[in-house]
Design an enzyme around this catalytic site. Structure first.
Site, PDB file in Angstrom:
ATOM      1  N   ASP A 307     -19.185  20.415 -22.395  1.00 57.26           N
ATOM      2  CA  ASP A 307     -17.782  20.298 -22.777  1.00 57.26           C
ATOM      3  C   ASP A 307     -17.219  19.040 -22.144  1.00 57.26           C
ATOM      4  O   ASP A 307     -17.534  18.725 -21.005  1.00 57.26           O
ATOM      5  CB  ASP A 307     -17.006  21.520 -22.286  1.00 57.26           C
ATOM      6  CG  ASP A 307     -17.147  22.668 -23.267  1.00 57.26           C
ATOM      7  OD1 ASP A 307     -17.211  22.398 -24.475  1.00 57.26           O
ATOM      8  OD2 ASP A 307     -17.236  23.819 -22.820  1.00 57.26           O
ATOM      9  N   ASP A 344       7.709  15.598 -12.011  1.00 57.79           N
ATOM     10  CA  ASP A 344       6.704  16.141 -12.942  1.00 57.79           C
ATOM     11  C   ASP A 344       5.433  16.492 -12.162  1.00 57.79           C
ATOM     12  O   ASP A 344       4.734  15.614 -11.674  1.00 57.79           O
ATOM     13  CB  ASP A 344       6.414  15.065 -14.010  1.00 57.79           C
ATOM     14  CG  ASP A 344       5.475  15.577 -15.078  1.00 57.79           C
ATOM     15  OD1 ASP A 344       4.947  16.686 -14.905  1.00 57.79           O
ATOM     16  OD2 ASP A 344       5.277  14.851 -16.066  1.00 57.79           O
ATOM     17  N   GLU A 348      -0.889  14.494 -15.071  1.00 55.84           N
ATOM     18  CA  GLU A 348      -0.528  13.268 -15.785  1.00 55.84           C
ATOM     19  C   GLU A 348       0.662  12.611 -15.103  1.00 55.84           C
ATOM     20  O   GLU A 348       0.687  11.417 -14.853  1.00 55.84           O
ATOM     21  CB  GLU A 348      -0.168  13.558 -17.255  1.00 55.84           C
ATOM     22  CG  GLU A 348      -1.360  13.854 -18.148  1.00 55.84           C
ATOM     23  CD  GLU A 348      -1.680  15.336 -18.206  1.00 55.84           C
ATOM     24  OE1 GLU A 348      -1.149  16.105 -17.380  1.00 55.84           O
ATOM     25  OE2 GLU A 348      -2.482  15.732 -19.073  1.00 55.84           O
ATOM     26  N   PHE A 396       9.631  19.519 -19.613  1.00 52.27           N
ATOM     27  CA  PHE A 396       8.964  19.384 -20.910  1.00 52.27           C
ATOM     28  C   PHE A 396       9.088  20.695 -21.665  1.00 52.27           C
ATOM     29  O   PHE A 396       8.971  21.764 -21.084  1.00 52.27           O
ATOM     30  CB  PHE A 396       7.482  19.044 -20.693  1.00 52.27           C
ATOM     31  CG  PHE A 396       6.704  18.955 -21.966  1.00 52.27           C
ATOM     32  CD1 PHE A 396       6.654  17.750 -22.659  1.00 52.27           C
ATOM     33  CD2 PHE A 396       6.029  20.056 -22.484  1.00 52.27           C
ATOM     34  CE1 PHE A 396       5.934  17.654 -23.828  1.00 52.27           C
ATOM     35  CE2 PHE A 396       5.311  19.957 -23.661  1.00 52.27           C
ATOM     36  CZ  PHE A 396       5.267  18.748 -24.331  1.00 52.27           C
ATOM     37  N   ALA A 398       8.046  22.588 -25.587  1.00 50.67           N
ATOM     38  CA  ALA A 398       7.271  22.398 -26.807  1.00 50.67           C
ATOM     39  C   ALA A 398       8.150  21.911 -27.950  1.00 50.67           C
ATOM     40  O   ALA A 398       7.691  21.220 -28.857  1.00 50.67           O
ATOM     41  CB  ALA A 398       6.565  23.690 -27.192  1.00 50.67           C
ATOM     42  N   ARG A 401       9.260  18.096 -26.854  1.00 54.43           N
ATOM     43  CA  ARG A 401       8.044  17.336 -26.627  1.00 54.43           C
ATOM     44  C   ARG A 401       8.296  16.086 -25.770  1.00 54.43           C
ATOM     45  O   ARG A 401       7.703  15.035 -25.977  1.00 54.43           O
ATOM     46  CB  ARG A 401       7.354  16.966 -27.949  1.00 54.43           C
ATOM     47  CG  ARG A 401       6.695  18.212 -28.559  1.00 54.43           C
ATOM     48  CD  ARG A 401       6.345  18.080 -30.010  1.00 54.43           C
ATOM     49  NE  ARG A 401       5.468  16.959 -30.262  1.00 54.43           N
ATOM     50  CZ  ARG A 401       5.690  16.049 -31.198  1.00 54.43           C
ATOM     51  NH1 ARG A 401       6.795  16.122 -31.924  1.00 54.43           N
ATOM     52  NH2 ARG A 401       4.849  15.078 -31.399  1.00 54.43           N
ATOM     53  N   SER A 403       9.981  14.917 -21.528  1.00 57.64           N
ATOM     54  CA  SER A 403      10.589  15.329 -20.277  1.00 57.64           C
ATOM     55  C   SER A 403      11.305  14.124 -19.692  1.00 57.64           C
ATOM     56  O   SER A 403      11.223  13.024 -20.242  1.00 57.64           O
ATOM     57  CB  SER A 403       9.508  15.845 -19.302  1.00 57.64           C
ATOM     58  OG  SER A 403       8.629  14.785 -18.990  1.00 57.64           O
ATOM     59  N   LYS A 414      10.488  10.468 -21.219  1.00 61.04           N
ATOM     60  CA  LYS A 414       9.138  10.047 -21.612  1.00 61.04           C
ATOM     61  C   LYS A 414       8.538  11.179 -22.421  1.00 61.04           C
ATOM     62  O   LYS A 414       8.840  12.353 -22.186  1.00 61.04           O
ATOM     63  CB  LYS A 414       8.266   9.714 -20.401  1.00 61.04           C
ATOM     64  CG  LYS A 414       7.911  10.900 -19.492  1.00 61.04           C
ATOM     65  CD  LYS A 414       6.965  10.437 -18.412  1.00 61.04           C
ATOM     66  CE  LYS A 414       6.776  11.424 -17.274  1.00 61.04           C
ATOM     67  NZ  LYS A 414       6.299  12.723 -17.500  1.00 61.04           N
ATOM     68  N   ASP A 541     -16.872  29.389 -21.027  1.00 60.63           N
ATOM     69  CA  ASP A 541     -16.116  30.392 -20.278  1.00 60.63           C
ATOM     70  C   ASP A 541     -15.263  31.290 -21.168  1.00 60.63           C
ATOM     71  O   ASP A 541     -14.991  32.407 -20.823  1.00 60.63           O
ATOM     72  CB  ASP A 541     -15.254  29.731 -19.199  1.00 60.63           C
ATOM     73  CG  ASP A 541     -14.358  28.631 -19.780  1.00 60.63           C
ATOM     74  OD1 ASP A 541     -14.381  28.457 -21.019  1.00 60.63           O
ATOM     75  OD2 ASP A 541     -13.666  27.970 -19.006  1.00 60.63           O
TER      76      ASP A 541
END
Lengths: 705, 571
Positions: A307, A344, A348, A396, A398, A401, A403, A414, A541
């Site tokens: 993976d 944040d 990322e 952030f 959904a 999209r 924050s 961004k 998993d």
């Protein structure tokens, strides 16, 4: 299970192994499993009978026969000692596991929906399908599936990992293991294993080797060794008629000595120890193999399915570049990007803060406390710092999209390109023409563009783009090179689009990739590889990995994964580290190499033994056969004793090798073969000449013959 | 050893090498069905015998076909030999062959052994020679090649249940390969002076004025296939030492080439069929190195001669008018080098034709043919038998050493697992067991001891040689042993059957098991079977397995005899 690297010859293990070596020797049922050593056992017994007869009759060379009998018995005991040593490490581990299996009292729920219906029952009375309630401090009474609740669970007893993990109903984190402890909240668990069949029970059995069955290759090798034993039985048994023909006779103990020296006792004695030690080496790596068969299969693997996320790349994307648009300065973009990312907590976000700091010396501005207030501690930007005290974090979601932060009049955002663009347009800003090509380029290169914009007192405007990139793990390319050298193909599995996947695949150095992979694609890939005769190894998993794990020849399930995945795989990695597949393959190869090397060594040894024993046998009938005594051994008795002693001691001498495995370095087969042939083939020819000569000299020195 | 000797060996080796590829390619075409110039004959044979040439056989069916065919042809031969006095083509009025002799001969020729404990010219009618012994020379050789093809198909085919069709392989091997070459070869031999007639024996008066009966017969037709099919059964008692069988230096060379031709070519055929020509050459190289080592040993021993002779004033140094060395039991026409070469060639393959008496070689010189046979007839070996014997050794090598590269051993993509090892070991075991147990029996029973011509270690060599030669389906005799007794006829006859069929069945099973397997693609992790290292490894395994099995027995035979000879004792 905590991993403690024990020394090879741990005194308590050695003591136990010595006791067990004798116990195994007198167990006919145990001995019958190993044809080569069974023949040695019979030989020892017959020699002992001859010895007793000689003592009663006051005939023969009693001292010589006595020594011969002793060393033959030692040969059997040494082989059993090797096996007991190999088992010892596992048994010690099993004991510590068993200590964990305390008798807990479970709270069984009559009605799973009603947490008040709990009644206390001993964990041993729980059956599959029962539901139990676990509250903080409770030890989970058995393996099961969380059907309600979310809680942090301490699994250190099984994995050795001290950080608690989250277990919750539904999804891929619903499996719990008996013996672990609930730390917070509560869980309602449906038991999925009857007592005695739990993961812990199976693990104890596996570690202990209680259910050990011979693996396919071990069976094949045993057949070869048995065949060789029969051939030597022919050669030695017919020697007596030939001796009678020649006008002589060979005493039975001497014939037995020759037979024992010729049959492959070295590999025969160490064979089971090698197999057990291979399993044990896996356990040292915190991998539990459900069968020895899968360890062997690991050595044969042709294709590794890996993976992308977590195996090839660090789990998350990282910021690698700031690209300003519309005439904005680079510093300004970096500053605003960092500001927007300070609160944040995602990897990322943190990587953006780090990049700004590294590239532009923007010192990290600490997040003061849980009230989500920014403290921008930059002396040069006092205005920001003042404002920052009033900063408000926009998380952030959904739907948006994106924050960002609001610091007084300064709003920074961004997020995804189209979302941020809409925000700018809503706030009467314009979209610079150079934005679109940059965003597209980053996407094409396999990265993720994160667009940054700000609004300070009025219209919003675009600042630029943060380049987020999948970062390939350090050193992974070298590892893939090593794997390729072994003749194994690596295939990266990813949900990314083919463009992104290709970019990462070439950076990581994998041979091939499967992009936009669904579980069905994965399954189809495995079947395709297998149809071409290849053996496939993979890790997984999730529940949707289960069919593929079951289909793969080597399926390593992550311990953090679902019960379904763990049931489907034939190995479980307690550390849940997908990269470990590579070590698993290496251990499998090492196991097979150790067997082959010792077989070669064992057979090559015979040449020297012939030159020691044959002239000794016929020195009376044909003194001219002295010409074969090229080692110049002292006397017939010393020559025969020296061979038998060498034959017994070499087993002891090779126990460390059998337990640790031969040295393994990934290389093409031709190179490995050349090296091992020199060491074990040529070495196997030469070593006994030297060894037997030295033992002969020692025997003479000690007046033993 | 002389420069001339080495030159002859060199020429022979180069000719063998040159023959290998063209004949190998031809054999591929014989068995893949692409040759059709005799299709009409082929079709008639199939129609008459009710064979469906497209039918594919599972290994068990292939084995049963082979066994039934062999049993039937053996019974036929037994009947003809027993009744030859009643049958035509018997100008010398030969009586019926005795029961034990007929059994042994039928078994021996059916199994491609051609062990002969009778003198051809004093026992067999022309009918027996032509219709039975020559017939077996063809079909036993064709059977051997067919079985080798079955094993190769087992290795090459993927996930298949079948190995081909025994009847088709038998017919095509005989029709396209053995018959045409034998025909041409027989004509060449006749041109060189080998006789071919059905006349009465000729009484001649020699220059010394003594009357001598010269045996006649259809020799050339049997001689050609005797070598080409690695059969070795001579028309005359003296075999290829007889001037009517082997009249000139050229026929001597051609006969040796004919012996090596098919076994050597089959390595190329194998490489082509397996799409791994380098592996085919690797096998050829292993065979040639073993052959050359044996040849050098024998040549050296014979050229040095017997030190006891030298001590008594015999000139054993080669010169222009003296071959030197040990000339006892050798044809003066052939001398040291061609006797040593022929002995090595005939024992390395399972041929067994002889042009000198191996019994009269020096102990080491005589040990070379013995060891060649005991290595399992894999040094080129019999037609077909050499290749499949060698492949079994390769499989054992791959299994033992293949583990060392850290993979379940694979051979040309086929995994070698328990069942394959079992069959390969059975193959090796049967051979070692038959030779050792029966030799031991003969060494301690009065009936066995009676047949010996010499006492001591040399007598043991004679016994060992007889059982090795029959189990190895070689058929050459060490000479010296009187084999025409109930004891030896019966035991040796059975031994030829064991050495053939008790080894064929596990070998075919091995082929069947391999055929069922998938092929694992080759990678850098695959055990290499084309390198010089592999050749060295294969040779080591053959030598160690062979040497470890027979060294104890050999040490009481030729080895001790060698030491004793240097101590001044002969037997």
């Amino acid at each position: 299970m905590t991993v403690t690297t024990r020394p090879l010859f741990d005194p308590p293990i050695v003591a136990r192994a010595i006791r067990e070596a004798f116990a195994k020797t007198v167990s006919l049922r145990h001995m019958a499993r190993n044809p080569v050593m069974f023949v040695v056992l019979l030989g020892s017994a017959i020699t002992t009978v001859v010895l007793v007869r000689d003592i009663v009759a006051h005939a023969g060379h009693i001292g010589f026969t006595l020594q011969l009998a002793l060393w033959l018995w030692f040969t059997v005991v040494f082989a059993n000692f090797a096996e007991a040593m190999a088992e010892g490490r596992g048994k010690a581990q099993a004991d510590s596991l068993r200590a964990m299996r305390t008798t807990t009292t479970a709270k069984r729920l009559e009605d799973p929906a009603n947490r008040l219906s709990a009644e206390p029952v001993p964990a041993t009375r729980l059956r599959r399908g029962d539901c139990v309630l676990c509250t903080p401090g409770d030890i989970i009474p058995g393996d099961g599936e969380v059907i309600e609740g979310v809680a942090s669970v301490d699994e250190s007893a099984i994995t050795g990992e001290s950080a608690p993990v989250i277990r919750e109903s539904g999804g891929d984190r619903s499996a719990v293991t008996g013996g672990t402890r609930v730390l917070s909240d509560f869980l309602v668990i449906r038991i999925t294993a009857n007592p005695g069949e739990t993961f812990l029970d199976r693990m104890i059995a596996l570690v202990e080797g209680a259910q050990r069955q011979k693996t396919p290759n071990e069976i094949a090798l045993t057949i070869l060794l048995s065949g060789l034993t029969i051939i030597f039985l022919f050669a030695v048994a017919t020697l007596e008629p030939f001796a009678i023909y020649s006008g002589g006779s060979v005493p039975v103990p001497v014939l037995i000595a020759l037979l024992v020296c010729l049959i492959p006792t070295t590999i025969g004695g160490l064979l089971s120890a090698i197999g057990i030690a291979g399993m044990d080496r896996l356990i040292q790596q915190n991998v539990i193999a459900m069968s020895g068969r899968s360890v062997e299969a690991a050595g044969d693997v042709n294709t590794l399915l890996l993976d992308k996320t977590g195996t090839i790349t660090l789990g998350n994307r990282q910021a690698v570049q700031f690209i300003p648009v519309g005439g904005v300065t680079l510093e300004h973009l970096a500053d605003r990007a960092q500001l927007a990312s300070l609160p944040d907590e995602t990897p990322e976000g943190r990587s953006i803060v780090v990049l700004a700091k590294e590239k532009f010396g923007l010192r990290g501005r600490a997040l003061a406390d849980g009230r989500r207030v920014l403290v921008a501690a930059t002396g040069a930007r006092a205005s920001d710092a003042d404002a920052a005290t009033e900063a408000e974090f926009v998380p952030f979601s959904a739907s948006t999209r994106m924050s960002g932060v609001n610091m007084g009049a300064l709003h920074v955002r961004k997020g995804a390109g189209d979302a941020v663009a809409r925000w700018v347009q809503e706030n009467h800003g314009a979209i610079p023409v150079d934005l679109k090509p940059i965003v597209e380029r980053i996407a094409r290169e396999g990265g993720t563009p994160l667009v940054v914009a700000e609004r300070a007192n009025g219209a919003a405007h675009m600042l630029g783009v943060i380049y987020l990139k999948d970062v390939v793990k350090g050193g992974i390319k070298e590892r893939f090179d090593r794997i390729r050298a072994m003749g194994i193909r690596t295939i990266m599995i990813t949900g990314d689009n083919p463009l992104t996947a290709a970019a990462i695949a070439s950076e990581a150095g994998v041979d091939d990739f499967l992009a936009e992979a669904t579980p069905e694609d994965k399954m189809a890939l495995i079947k395709r590889e297998q149809a071409g005769g290849r053996l496939v190894a993979m890790t997984g998993d999730g529940t949707n990995d289960a069919p593929a794990l079951a289909q793969a020849d080597v399926g390593v399930a992550m311990n953090s994964g679902t019960q379904a995945a763990k049931e489907a795989g034939n190995m479980i990695d307690l550390d849940s580290n997908p990269t470990k597949l590579i070590e698993v393959v290496e251990i499998g190869k090492q196991l097979l190499m150790t067997r082959g090397s010792l077989t070669t060594f064992s057979i090559a040894n015979d040449v020297a033994k012939y030159f020691a024993i044959i002239p000794a046998m016929f020195v009376v009938t044909y003194p001219a056969l002295r010409g074969l005594n090229i080692m110049g051994l002292h006397s017939p008795q010393s020559a025969i004793l020296a061979s038998v002693i060498f034959n017994a001691l070499i087993i002891i001498a090779l126990i460390p090798l059998a337990l640790k495995g031969v040295r393994y370095r990934p290389a093409p087969a031709a190179m490995i073969l050349r090296r091992n042939l020199w060491v074990y083939g040529v070495g196997g020819l030469v070593v006994p000449f030297v060894g037997i000569k030295l033992i002969d000299m020692l025997i003479v020195l000690l007046h033993l013959a | 050893m002389t420069a001339n000797g080495w030159l002859q060996i060199g020429i022979f080796s180069i000719l063998v090498l040159l023959l290998t590829k063209p004949l190998g390619v031809y054999i591929v075409r014989v068995f893949d069905g692409s040759l059709t110039w005799l299709a009409t004959v082929e079709r008639i044979i199939y129609r008459m015998s009710g064979i469906d040439p497209r039918e594919e056989q599972h290994w068990t069916r292939y084995a049963v076909s082979m066994l039934v065919f062999s049993a039937a042809s053996m019974l036929l031969t037994y009947a003809v030999l027993r009744l030859q006095h009643l049958l035509p083509l018997n100008p010398q009025g030969m009586p019926a062959v005795s029961d034990r002799q007929a059994f042994e001969t039928a078994a021996s020729f059916t199994t491609n052994t051609n062990w002969q404990s009778y003198g051809g010219e004093t026992t067999m009618s022309y009918l027996s020679q032509m219709t039975q012994l020559t017939f077996h020379n063809f079909i036993s050789a064709a059977t051997g090649i067919a079985l080798a093809m079955a094993l190769v198909r087992g290795i090459v085919r993927r996930s298949a249940g079948t190995l081909g069709n025994f009847w088709v392989d038998l017919v095509r091997g005989t029709l396209y390969l053995l018959l045409p070459i034998s025909l041409v070869f027989a004509l060449v031999l006749t041109q060189q002076g080998v006789i071919q007639n059905v006349s009465h024996y000729v009484t001649a008066t020699t220059v010394e004025g003594v009357k001598q009966v010269l045996a006649m017969g259809p020799v050339a037709s049997q001689e050609a296939i005797k070598e080409l099919g690695t059969n070795g059964g001579g028309f005359f008692n003296a075999n290829s030492a007889h001037p009517f069988e082997n009249p000139t230096p050229l026929t001597n060379l051609l006969e040796m080439l004919a012996i090596f031709a098919i076994p050597s070519a089959l390595t190329y055929t194998y490489g082509r069929m397996a799409r791994n020509q380098r592996h085919g050459w690797a096998i050829w190289a292993a065979m040639y190195i073993l052959f050359f080592a044996g040849l050098t040993t024998a040549y050296r021993a014979e050229a040095r001669g017997n030190p006891i002779h030298a001590a008594e004033g015999v000139d054993v140094v080669a010169s222009s008018n003296n071959p030197g060395g040990n000339m006892e039991g050798k044809e003066v026409r052939f001398g040291i080098v061609n006797s040593a070469l022929f002995a090595t060639v005939t024992s390395a393959t399972s041929c067994g034709a002889v042009n000198s008496m191996h019994d009269s070689f020096t102990p080491v010189g005589g040990m070379v043919p013995l060891v060649n046979i005991q290595l399992g007839e894999v040094v080129f070996g019999g037609t077909g038998a050499g290749l499949y014997g060698m492949i079994v050794m390769v499989i054992l090598t791959v299994f033992i050493a293949g583990l060392m590269v850290g993979r379940t051993p694979e051979y040309l993509g086929k995994k070698i697992e328990a069942r394959e090892v079992q069959m390969a070991m059975l193959f090796v075991l049967v051979f070692a067991g038959a030779i050792l147990v029966l030799s031991a029996l003969a060494a301690v029973t009065p009936a066995g001891l009676q047949g010996r011509n010499n006492a001591g270690p040399h007598g043991l060599s004679e016994i060992l040689y007889a059982f090795s030669s029959t189990a190895g389906n070689n058929g050459s005799a060490f000479a010296g042993l009187t084999g025409s007794t109930y004891f030896y006829n019966t035991l040796l006859g059975f031994n030829t059957l064991i050495g053939r069929f008790a080894m064929h069945v596990p070998m075919l099973a091995l082929a069947g098991f391999l055929a069922e397997k998938r092929i694992v693609p080759e990678s850098a992790g695959t055990f290499p079977v084309t390198t010089p290292l592999f050749v060295a490894l294969l040779i080591s395994v053959i030598l160690i397995v062979g040497a470890l099995t027979f060294f104890p027995a050999l040490s009481l035979g030729p080895v001790v005899e060698h030491f004793l000879m240097h101590a001044g004792r002969v037997f």
